[in-house]
Write a protein that holds these residues in place. Structure first.
Motif, PDB file in Angstrom:
ATOM      1  N   LEU A 113      10.921 -11.870   3.399  1.00  0.00           N
ATOM      2  CA  LEU A 113      10.389 -10.592   3.885  1.00  0.00           C
ATOM      3  C   LEU A 113      10.798  -9.435   2.971  1.00  0.00           C
ATOM      4  CD1 LEU A 113      10.911 -10.918   7.755  1.00  0.00           C
ATOM      5  CD2 LEU A 113       8.756 -11.034   6.483  1.00  0.00           C
ATOM      6  N   GLY A 114      12.054  -9.455   2.537  1.00  0.00           N
ATOM      7  CA  GLY A 114      12.526  -8.396   1.637  1.00  0.00           C
ATOM      8  C   GLY A 114      11.777  -8.402   0.317  1.00  0.00           C
ATOM      9  N   SER A 115      11.563  -9.597  -0.217  1.00  0.00           N
ATOM     10  CA  SER A 115      10.832  -9.709  -1.490  1.00  0.00           C
ATOM     11  C   SER A 115       9.381  -9.274  -1.331  1.00  0.00           C
ATOM     12  CB  SER A 115      10.893 -11.151  -1.999  1.00  0.00           C
ATOM     13  OG  SER A 115      12.222 -11.549  -2.220  1.00  0.00           O
ATOM     14  N   PHE A 116       8.793  -9.630  -0.192  1.00  0.00           N
ATOM     15  CA  PHE A 116       7.401  -9.244   0.055  1.00  0.00           C
ATOM     16  C   PHE A 116       7.264  -7.722   0.163  1.00  0.00           C
ATOM     17  CE2 PHE A 116       4.011  -8.169   3.079  1.00  0.00           C
ATOM     18  CZ  PHE A 116       2.922  -8.695   2.403  1.00  0.00           C
ATOM     19  N   ILE A 117       8.189  -7.109   0.891  1.00  0.00           N
ATOM     20  CA  ILE A 117       8.148  -5.644   1.045  1.00  0.00           C
ATOM     21  C   ILE A 117       8.348  -4.954  -0.306  1.00  0.00           C
ATOM     22  CG2 ILE A 117       9.362  -3.658   2.040  1.00  0.00           C
ATOM     23  CD1 ILE A 117       9.947  -5.461   4.491  1.00  0.00           C
ATOM     24  N   MET A 118       9.301  -5.450  -1.092  1.00  0.00           N
ATOM     25  CA  MET A 118       9.558  -4.846  -2.402  1.00  0.00           C
ATOM     26  C   MET A 118       8.379  -5.041  -3.350  1.00  0.00           C
ATOM     27  SD  MET A 118      12.231  -3.156  -2.217  1.00  0.00           S
ATOM     28  CE  MET A 118      12.134  -2.659  -3.931  1.00  0.00           C
ATOM     29  N   SER A 119       7.732  -6.200  -3.254  1.00  0.00           N
ATOM     30  CA  SER A 119       6.563  -6.430  -4.115  1.00  0.00           C
ATOM     31  C   SER A 119       5.427  -5.486  -3.729  1.00  0.00           C
ATOM     32  CB  SER A 119       6.108  -7.889  -4.028  1.00  0.00           C
ATOM     33  OG  SER A 119       5.600  -8.184  -2.741  1.00  0.00           O
ATOM     34  N   TRP A 120       5.269  -5.241  -2.433  1.00  0.00           N
ATOM     35  CA  TRP A 120       4.229  -4.318  -1.969  1.00  0.00           C
ATOM     36  C   TRP A 120       4.519  -2.894  -2.460  1.00  0.00           C
ATOM     37  CZ3 TRP A 120       0.447  -5.315   2.252  1.00  0.00           C
ATOM     38  CH2 TRP A 120      -0.339  -4.186   2.531  1.00  0.00           C
ATOM     39  N   THR A 125       3.247   1.447  -6.083  1.00  0.00           N
ATOM     40  CA  THR A 125       3.744   2.538  -6.933  1.00  0.00           C
ATOM     41  C   THR A 125       3.182   2.430  -8.345  1.00  0.00           C
ATOM     42  OG1 THR A 125       5.807   2.599  -5.661  1.00  0.00           O
ATOM     43  CG2 THR A 125       5.810   3.683  -7.806  1.00  0.00           C
ATOM     44  N   ILE A 126       3.150   1.217  -8.876  1.00  0.00           N
ATOM     45  CA  ILE A 126       2.611   1.007 -10.228  1.00  0.00           C
ATOM     46  C   ILE A 126       1.154   1.458 -10.308  1.00  0.00           C
ATOM     47  CG2 ILE A 126       1.920  -0.777 -11.891  1.00  0.00           C
ATOM     48  CD1 ILE A 126       4.441  -2.337 -10.991  1.00  0.00           C
ATOM     49  N   ILE A 127       0.351   1.036  -9.339  1.00  0.00           N
ATOM     50  CA  ILE A 127      -1.074   1.398  -9.349  1.00  0.00           C
ATOM     51  C   ILE A 127      -1.249   2.906  -9.183  1.00  0.00           C
ATOM     52  CG2 ILE A 127      -3.285   1.111  -8.163  1.00  0.00           C
ATOM     53  CD1 ILE A 127      -2.323  -1.315  -9.826  1.00  0.00           C
ATOM     54  N   ASN A 128      -0.464   3.495  -8.306  1.00  0.00           N
ATOM     55  CA  ASN A 128      -0.569   4.946  -8.111  1.00  0.00           C
ATOM     56  C   ASN A 128      -0.204   5.712  -9.377  1.00  0.00           C
ATOM     57  OD1 ASN A 128      -1.423   4.804  -5.450  1.00  0.00           O
ATOM     58  ND2 ASN A 128       0.646   4.893  -4.617  1.00  0.00           N
ATOM     59  N   ASN A 158      -1.625   1.218  -2.049  1.00  0.00           N
ATOM     60  CA  ASN A 158      -1.477   0.448  -0.806  1.00  0.00           C
ATOM     61  C   ASN A 158      -2.774  -0.267  -0.434  1.00  0.00           C
ATOM     62  OD1 ASN A 158       1.317   1.048   0.056  1.00  0.00           O
ATOM     63  ND2 ASN A 158       0.576   3.151   0.124  1.00  0.00           N
ATOM     64  N   VAL A 159      -3.881   0.423  -0.636  1.00  0.00           N
ATOM     65  CA  VAL A 159      -5.185  -0.204  -0.373  1.00  0.00           C
ATOM     66  C   VAL A 159      -5.411  -1.364  -1.335  1.00  0.00           C
ATOM     67  CG1 VAL A 159      -7.683   0.170  -0.362  1.00  0.00           C
ATOM     68  CG2 VAL A 159      -6.158   1.928   0.550  1.00  0.00           C
ATOM     69  N   ALA A 160      -5.011  -1.162  -2.588  1.00  0.00           N
ATOM     70  CA  ALA A 160      -5.164  -2.219  -3.593  1.00  0.00           C
ATOM     71  C   ALA A 160      -4.366  -3.460  -3.206  1.00  0.00           C
ATOM     72  CB  ALA A 160      -4.715  -1.704  -4.958  1.00  0.00           C
ATOM     73  N   ARG A 164      -5.799  -7.168  -2.236  1.00  0.00           N
ATOM     74  CA  ARG A 164      -5.314  -8.373  -2.922  1.00  0.00           C
ATOM     75  C   ARG A 164      -5.014  -9.485  -1.921  1.00  0.00           C
ATOM     76  NH1 ARG A 164      -0.451  -7.710  -6.988  1.00  0.00           N
ATOM     77  NH2 ARG A 164      -0.714  -9.978  -6.847  1.00  0.00           N
ATOM     78  N   ILE A 165      -4.397  -9.116  -0.818  1.00  0.00           N
ATOM     79  CA  ILE A 165      -3.996 -10.121   0.182  1.00  0.00           C
ATOM     80  C   ILE A 165      -5.215 -10.742   0.860  1.00  0.00           C
ATOM     81  CG2 ILE A 165      -2.791 -10.452   2.382  1.00  0.00           C
ATOM     82  CD1 ILE A 165      -0.819  -8.273   1.446  1.00  0.00           C
ATOM     83  N   ILE A 166      -6.148  -9.895   1.280  1.00  0.00           N
ATOM     84  CA  ILE A 166      -7.291 -10.429   2.035  1.00  0.00           C
ATOM     85  C   ILE A 166      -8.300 -11.142   1.132  1.00  0.00           C
ATOM     86  CG2 ILE A 166      -7.045  -8.692   3.846  1.00  0.00           C
ATOM     87  CD1 ILE A 166      -9.446  -7.236   2.664  1.00  0.00           C
TER      88      ILE A 166
END
Length: 283
Positions: A113-120, A125-128, A158-160, A164-166
């Motif tokens: 969960l921590g890794s998933f949150i950090m990856s999100w 942030t990178i895309i923004n 965040n939308v990106a 990606r997930i869906i």
């Protein structure tokens, strides 16, 4: 600045889904993100020079490189993938009865969960920073007539990530393709890719140089006139001195310059107060 052609995305996409070549695909993928960030930093840096030299208000954009977020994303991405491989191997070795009673330890759940949150967070942030920051700069460049066209489209990180997930990560490849394409075209238009942006800076510097040269010339001319007058009057009598100064200064077209020379002569006691005031009336 490194300009990549969009077909690199297609090659990376193919390599990423070939088991034997997946590591090469991942390396290329992270390299593409690195290039996008590096180009973003270079673009902002050079445009800031243009804005500064032309006394324009630079947009409120964070100058700090988002490269640290790329490292965070890579780390969290690798942890998730390693965890997935570990979990797959563990589950595949279990029987059906053991699988029903299988429970992950708490630390593994928290790690995932921590890794998933950090990856999100890091990916958003990178895309923004790549897209939003340069879109904002693009709008400012249009306002100041540095560029005419809009190529970079506004996207939210965040939308990106959600898309990606869906789409099972398919959206990521389309996003990278368009980011590379849009930013590259924009770099060519505002001159960041070709070096044409320096013309705006050079123009400003030339104007300043010309202005400084003109000021130096005027100061030198004023000093020369003053020296000539002093040479003429230093060995003359008072009345004759006044006549020479009067003749020389009243013949000048630039009355401001004549007044400045007169002030200097008065300060050096070549004329008296009364003579100084009389000459001022004529100037």
């Amino acid at each position: 600045m490194i300009l990549l052609r969009p077909f690199v995305i297609f090659i990376t996409f193919i390599l990423s889904y070939i088991p034997i070549l997946q590591f090469i695909g991942l390396a290329l993928l992270f390299f593409i993100y690195h290039v996008l960030i590096r180009n973003r930093n270079f673009h902002i840096k050079k445009m800031k020079e243009v804005y500064s030299s032309n006394n324009l208000d630079f947009p409120n954009i964070k100058e700090k490189s988002p490269l640290i977020w790329l490292f965070v994303y890579i780390a969290s991405f690798l942890i998730i993938n390693i965890f997935y491989l570990y979990l797959s191997q563990q589950i595949s070795s279990l029987s059906f009865e053991e699988l029903e009673n299988f429970v992950l330890p708490n630390w593994q759940i928290y790690l995932f969960l921590g890794s998933f949150i950090m990856s999100w967070i890091s990916y958003a942030t990178i895309i923004n920073r790549i897209d939003k920051d340069q879109w904002q700069l693009q709008e400012s460049e249009i306002t100041h007539k540095i560029v005419k066209n809009r190529f970079i489209k506004l996207r939210d990180g965040n939308v990106a990530m959600f898309l990606r997930i869906i789409t099972l990560d398919i959206y990521q490849w389309f996003l990278l393709f368009f980011l590379l394409r849009e930013t590259t075209i924009h770099y060519f238009e505002d001159g960041t890719a070709t070096g044409r942006y320096t013309q705006l800076i050079k123009t400003q510097k030339v104007e300043k140089t010309d202005q400084n040269s003109q000021e130096k010339f005027e100061n030198k001319e004023e000093e020369t006139l003053q020296q000539k007058l002093i040479e003429k009057i230093k060995n003359t009598e008072e009345n004759e001195r006044y006549s020479i100064i009067f003749s020389e200064l009243t013949s000048l077209e630039d009355k401001q310059k004549a007044k400045e020379v007169l002030d200097e002569l008065y300060e050096k006691n070549y004329i008296k107060r009364e003579q100084y005031e009389k000459l001022l009336e004529f100037l």
